[in-house]
Write an enzyme that holds these catalytic residues in place. Structure first.
Site, PDB file in Angstrom:
ATOM      1  CB  CYS B  91      -0.876   0.007   1.254  1.00  0.00           C
ATOM      2  SG  CYS B  91      -1.719   1.579   1.560  1.00  0.00           S
ATOM      3  CB  THR B  93      -2.037   5.774   1.222  1.00  0.00           C
ATOM      4  OG1 THR B  93      -2.464   5.984  -0.128  1.00  0.00           O
ATOM      5  CG2 THR B  93      -2.504   6.937   2.071  1.00  0.00           C
ATOM      6  CB  CYS B 205      -2.892   4.054  -5.468  1.00  0.00           C
ATOM      7  SG  CYS B 205      -4.253   3.338  -4.523  1.00  0.00           S
TER       8      CYS B 205
END
Lengths: 243, 243
Positions: B91, B93, B205
């Site tokens: 991931c 983020t 992303c």
């Protein structure tokens, strides 16, 4: 483990994987895709143990190698310490040790053939004559034949030469990262079963759905996929509040 | 944990997943496919924690929700007790909290942008002008821009209206199980970046490679896939004997 904002009703599911790793990844993806979800937090909480240090299962079942049970129980112990509430095993052959595994951990272990049975019972008409593609020990241990006896299904397997040439080679190819070649071999095994009148084929080794999917096989629609059945049963368990 | 017969050089890798679950499954498959293996036991031993009880990452980073850090640290604690030797997080983020996460566990955490950098440095010619598709906090935290500063890349992002219409909607659609619809939206964002002269696009992303793959996008070849880079870096780590 506190389940802060998850909408699933139960604690985490433990996946005893690595038998083989690509089949475990296939199960994970099918689990995610089978889950009704609007956001991350709606998904089934799972912890996957994919540490392939176990001795070869087929060798062990044919008395040609050590038992994988100590490695399996080590994995179960790690999952148990992570507070999982259910165990699933996306591998058919390992279900030869189902009793020992269920005895080795005090959380329920969902049997892959029970998941297939639940899927079958939801079909409008039960197939009467079904092909069974699996490893030799899975066939000999009668994992499917005995557990689905009440369904009155007539199981058909390929002759030994075809099992060796098509099915066992295909399983090995998937484990080596060649699912396309494996898929082409499998189609020969399935065609042979269709020639003797089966209505459906159970892909009773979790490497096999990976192989057929990789070539987008024309036979996929008539196959029963135990990995998908196990994924659906896992989602159903996770969404059902305990009584 | 004893590593009985595995041929990999290191102990298990811990995957902090669930952000989102489909991206974690995508990472797992890419890891397995990136591993040179002849049998189950040649594969990277991994334990995947995909318990999506964390509050929404983007909400937290825009001061609209609680921090996910307590849930993340709980997951890391479970992986640590399972004796993992490396942490990876499929991931982008979540790397906004990279320092706090690395401070919270005494095993190395492989940074996803370092994996992308290693992949980039192996290309014959570094791209000079690169599109960046990501969540708003990933863009604002300059996770890629700062960590790849030494590569002298000129990063280009879509105008805000396109980011909202194409990129953020696509991420949401993947989390809801609609990767095909997401892929079509993403192609619009990528076309717009090509119109202003980028040579390559980073899918920053982990939902985005899933979306493009699901429609077998014609743009896949010019995209850089951090999930794949992370998988390759994990395999490389696992196969390298510690000094």
């Amino acid at each position: 483990m506190s389940n802060l904002i998850s909408t699933t009703a139960r604690g985490p599911v433990g996946v005893l994987g690595g038998m083989g790793p690509l089949a475990t990844a296939d199960f994970f993806r099918k689990l995610v895709e089978a889950t009704p979800a609007h956001r991350d937090q709606d998904h089934v909480p799972i912890i996957i143990y994919s540490v392939p240090e176990h001795p070869n299962l087929v060798d062990a079942l044919t008395n040609n190698g050590p038992s994988p049970l100590p490695a399996i129980l080590r994995g179960l112990g790690i999952l148990k310490r992570a507070d999982v509430q259910l165990i699933v095993m996306p591998c058919n052959t390992v279900h030869s040790w189902y009793s020992e595994i269920q005895d080795g951990i005090d959380v329920p272990v969902l049997h892959i053939v029970d998941a297939v049975r639940d899927d079958l019972l939801e079909t409008p008409v039960l197939p009467e004559r079904v092909g069974l593609l699996a490893t030799e020990p899975t066939l000999r241990a009668r994992i499917y034949q005995d557990r689905l006896a009440a369904c009155g299904i007539d199981f058909v397997v390929n002759p030994i030469a075809e099992r060796e040439e098509f099915v066992l080679k295909a399983i090995k190819l998937v484990k080596q990262g060649h699912p396309n070649q494996a898929g082409l071999l499998l189609e020969c095994a399935i065609q042979s079963l269709l020639n003797v009148g089966v209505q459906s084929v159970i892909l009773a080794c979790t490497e096999l759905p990976v192989a057929l999917a990789s070539i987008n096989s024309r036979f996929l629609d008539l196959c029963i996929d135990p990995t998908l059945a196990l994924a659906r049963a896992t989602v159903a368990w996770s969404l059902t509040r305990p009584e």
